[in-house]
Design a protein around this motif. Sequence first.
Motif, mmCIF file in Angstrom:
data_model
loop_
_atom_site.group_PDB
_atom_site.id
_atom_site.type_symbol
_atom_site.label_atom_id
_atom_site.label_comp_id
_atom_site.label_asym_id
_atom_site.label_seq_id
_atom_site.Cartn_x
_atom_site.Cartn_y
_atom_site.Cartn_z
ATOM 1 N N GLY A 140 41.317 146.711 -20.985
ATOM 2 C CA GLY A 140 41.677 145.495 -21.708
ATOM 3 C C GLY A 140 42.684 144.619 -20.982
ATOM 4 N N MET A 141 42.857 144.852 -19.685
ATOM 5 C CA MET A 141 43.780 144.071 -18.855
ATOM 6 C C MET A 141 43.049 143.673 -17.584
ATOM 7 S SD MET A 141 47.129 146.562 -19.062
ATOM 8 C CE MET A 141 46.271 148.107 -18.753
ATOM 9 N N ILE A 142 43.682 142.817 -16.796
ATOM 10 C CA ILE A 142 43.144 142.540 -15.461
ATOM 11 C C ILE A 142 43.673 143.642 -14.562
ATOM 12 C CG2 ILE A 142 43.091 140.951 -13.515
ATOM 13 C CD1 ILE A 142 43.372 138.654 -15.508
ATOM 14 N N GLY A 143 42.752 144.412 -14.009
ATOM 15 C CA GLY A 143 43.135 145.568 -13.211
ATOM 16 C C GLY A 143 42.803 145.406 -11.745
ATOM 17 N N TYR A 144 43.497 146.198 -10.952
ATOM 18 C CA TYR A 144 43.280 146.264 -9.504
ATOM 19 C C TYR A 144 43.051 147.734 -9.219
ATOM 20 C CZ TYR A 144 44.938 141.660 -10.217
ATOM 21 O OH TYR A 144 45.048 140.385 -10.721
ATOM 22 N N VAL A 145 41.872 148.046 -8.710
ATOM 23 C CA VAL A 145 41.412 149.434 -8.640
ATOM 24 C C VAL A 145 40.877 149.788 -7.261
ATOM 25 C CG1 VAL A 145 40.803 149.394 -11.105
ATOM 26 C CG2 VAL A 145 39.049 148.858 -9.390
ATOM 27 N N VAL A 146 40.779 151.097 -7.033
ATOM 28 C CA VAL A 146 40.070 151.630 -5.869
ATOM 29 C C VAL A 146 38.631 151.826 -6.343
ATOM 30 C CG1 VAL A 146 39.881 153.513 -4.206
ATOM 31 C CG2 VAL A 146 42.152 152.824 -5.056
ATOM 32 N N PRO A 147 37.683 151.060 -5.816
ATOM 33 C CA PRO A 147 36.311 151.157 -6.307
ATOM 34 C C PRO A 147 35.659 152.499 -5.965
ATOM 35 C CG PRO A 147 36.413 149.774 -4.358
ATOM 36 C CD PRO A 147 37.835 150.114 -4.708
ATOM 37 N N PHE A 192 45.090 151.199 -9.875
ATOM 38 C CA PHE A 192 46.237 151.011 -8.990
ATOM 39 C C PHE A 192 47.294 150.133 -9.656
ATOM 40 C CE2 PHE A 192 48.038 148.106 -5.658
ATOM 41 C CZ PHE A 192 49.009 148.993 -5.214
ATOM 42 N N ALA A 193 46.869 148.990 -10.167
ATOM 43 C CA ALA A 193 47.798 148.059 -10.813
ATOM 44 C C ALA A 193 47.034 147.277 -11.870
ATOM 45 C CB ALA A 193 48.399 147.111 -9.779
ATOM 46 N N ALA A 194 47.797 146.621 -12.742
ATOM 47 C CA ALA A 194 47.185 145.775 -13.766
ATOM 48 C C ALA A 194 48.219 144.760 -14.236
ATOM 49 C CB ALA A 194 46.693 146.611 -14.939
ATOM 50 N N ILE A 195 47.721 143.663 -14.776
ATOM 51 C CA ILE A 195 48.591 142.683 -15.417
ATOM 52 C C ILE A 195 48.035 142.409 -16.805
ATOM 53 C CG2 ILE A 195 49.592 141.616 -13.375
ATOM 54 C CD1 ILE A 195 47.457 139.447 -13.490
ATOM 55 N N ALA A 196 48.964 142.173 -17.734
ATOM 56 C CA ALA A 196 48.551 141.964 -19.115
ATOM 57 C C ALA A 196 49.517 141.033 -19.826
ATOM 58 C CB ALA A 196 48.491 143.303 -19.845
ATOM 59 N N SER A 197 48.967 140.307 -20.764
ATOM 60 C CA SER A 197 49.776 139.487 -21.657
ATOM 61 C C SER A 197 49.953 140.303 -22.927
ATOM 62 C CB SER A 197 49.061 138.162 -21.945
ATOM 63 O OG SER A 197 49.815 137.396 -22.857
ATOM 64 N N GLN A 198 51.133 140.849 -23.121
ATOM 65 C CA GLN A 198 51.429 141.649 -24.303
ATOM 66 C C GLN A 198 52.057 140.758 -25.365
ATOM 67 O OE1 GLN A 198 49.964 144.287 -24.354
ATOM 68 N NE2 GLN A 198 50.088 145.418 -22.461
ATOM 69 N N LYS A 199 52.362 141.306 -26.519
ATOM 70 C CA LYS A 199 52.868 140.504 -27.629
ATOM 71 C C LYS A 199 54.122 139.711 -27.261
ATOM 72 C CE LYS A 199 54.250 140.735 -32.448
ATOM 73 N NZ LYS A 199 54.440 141.574 -33.625
ATOM 74 N N ASN A 200 55.104 140.367 -26.631
ATOM 75 C CA ASN A 200 56.380 139.725 -26.350
ATOM 76 C C ASN A 200 56.706 139.578 -24.869
ATOM 77 O OD1 ASN A 200 57.173 139.412 -29.123
ATOM 78 N ND2 ASN A 200 57.481 141.628 -29.161
ATOM 79 N N PHE A 201 55.765 139.880 -23.998
ATOM 80 C CA PHE A 201 56.051 139.823 -22.571
ATOM 81 C C PHE A 201 54.779 139.816 -21.750
ATOM 82 C CE2 PHE A 201 56.287 144.198 -24.087
ATOM 83 C CZ PHE A 201 55.429 144.883 -23.235
ATOM 84 N N ILE A 202 54.938 139.461 -20.486
ATOM 85 C CA ILE A 202 53.887 139.642 -19.488
ATOM 86 C C ILE A 202 54.223 140.934 -18.773
ATOM 87 C CG2 ILE A 202 52.918 138.771 -17.320
ATOM 88 C CD1 ILE A 202 53.444 135.921 -18.347
ATOM 89 N N ALA A 203 53.231 141.781 -18.588
ATOM 90 C CA ALA A 203 53.476 143.089 -17.982
ATOM 91 C C ALA A 203 52.738 143.235 -16.660
ATOM 92 C CB ALA A 203 53.024 144.205 -18.925
ATOM 93 N N LEU A 204 53.414 143.905 -15.745
ATOM 94 C CA LEU A 204 52.798 144.339 -14.499
ATOM 95 C C LEU A 204 52.873 145.860 -14.498
ATOM 96 C CD1 LEU A 204 51.727 144.109 -11.556
ATOM 97 C CD2 LEU A 204 54.113 143.963 -10.839
ATOM 98 N N TYR A 205 51.726 146.499 -14.389
ATOM 99 C CA TYR A 205 51.656 147.960 -14.294
ATOM 100 C C TYR A 205 51.334 148.283 -12.846
ATOM 101 C CZ TYR A 205 51.204 147.442 -19.324
ATOM 102 O OH TYR A 205 51.419 147.102 -20.639
ATOM 103 N N HIS A 206 52.124 149.148 -12.241
ATOM 104 C CA HIS A 206 51.937 149.460 -10.824
ATOM 105 C C HIS A 206 52.063 150.972 -10.624
ATOM 106 C CE1 HIS A 206 52.666 149.534 -6.488
ATOM 107 N NE2 HIS A 206 52.155 148.313 -6.455
ATOM 108 N N MET A 207 50.931 151.619 -10.399
ATOM 109 C CA MET A 207 50.923 153.076 -10.280
ATOM 110 C C MET A 207 51.656 153.566 -9.037
ATOM 111 S SD MET A 207 49.653 153.880 -13.075
ATOM 112 C CE MET A 207 49.556 155.634 -12.875
ATOM 113 N N GLY A 208 51.801 152.709 -8.045
ATOM 114 C CA GLY A 208 52.523 153.103 -6.839
ATOM 115 C C GLY A 208 53.967 153.447 -7.128
ATOM 116 N N MET A 209 54.581 152.704 -8.034
ATOM 117 C CA MET A 209 55.978 153.005 -8.385
ATOM 118 C C MET A 209 56.072 154.290 -9.190
ATOM 119 S SD MET A 209 57.888 149.414 -9.044
ATOM 120 C CE MET A 209 56.917 148.934 -10.439
ATOM 121 N N TYR A 210 55.038 154.584 -9.944
ATOM 122 C CA TYR A 210 54.995 155.799 -10.749
ATOM 123 C C TYR A 210 54.804 157.034 -9.865
ATOM 124 C CZ TYR A 210 53.472 159.014 -14.422
ATOM 125 O OH TYR A 210 53.345 160.076 -15.271
ATOM 126 N N SER A 211 54.042 156.872 -8.792
ATOM 127 C CA SER A 211 53.684 158.033 -7.965
ATOM 128 C C SER A 211 54.491 158.173 -6.681
ATOM 129 C CB SER A 211 52.194 157.965 -7.611
ATOM 130 O OG SER A 211 51.928 156.821 -6.832
#
Length: 155
Positions: free
Chosen positions: A45-52, A70-89
């Motif tokens: 449900g977001m714009i994602g960036y993936v390893v195909p 790998f990463a995603a961007i989303a418009s959430q209720k109160n913010f714009i979010a950037l999800y980045h799995m590289g920082m998690y791993s």
Amino acid sequence: MQSQAKTIAEYLNELPEDRKNAFGKLRESILENLPQGFEECMSYGMIGYVVPHSLYPNGYHCDPKLPLPFAAIASQKNFIALYHMGMYSDAKILDWFTAEFPKHSKYKLDMGKSCIRFKKWDSIPFDLIAELMRKISVQDCINNYESGLKKTKST
């Protein structure tokens, strides 16, 4: 807040008017700096960036039919979010980002495990996000993912 959009164009079209410019600029920063091999698509449900699957046929272990996220961007209720799995791993990437963020923003970093929340659209550090995107190659992403899977299976 998960979008039901089936395409990136639909997702962008449904954005609130006051977010369209900042969100578009964030997406542009990502696309211009995304290492070769990653692909943009709708993901969770977001714009994602993936390893195909063409580069990583096993896909994501939670659902192998899905490409490796790998990463995603989303418009959430109160913010714009950037999800980045590289920082998690990769602790080095996380440490670098948290040290650099204050140099690029007058606001405090609002972050979860892999989620960076931007509540002020005019304060998104696009140059820092661009640099973050360049830090991990597709192969780095795969290696980090497989390393994390091995740790999970051995515990």
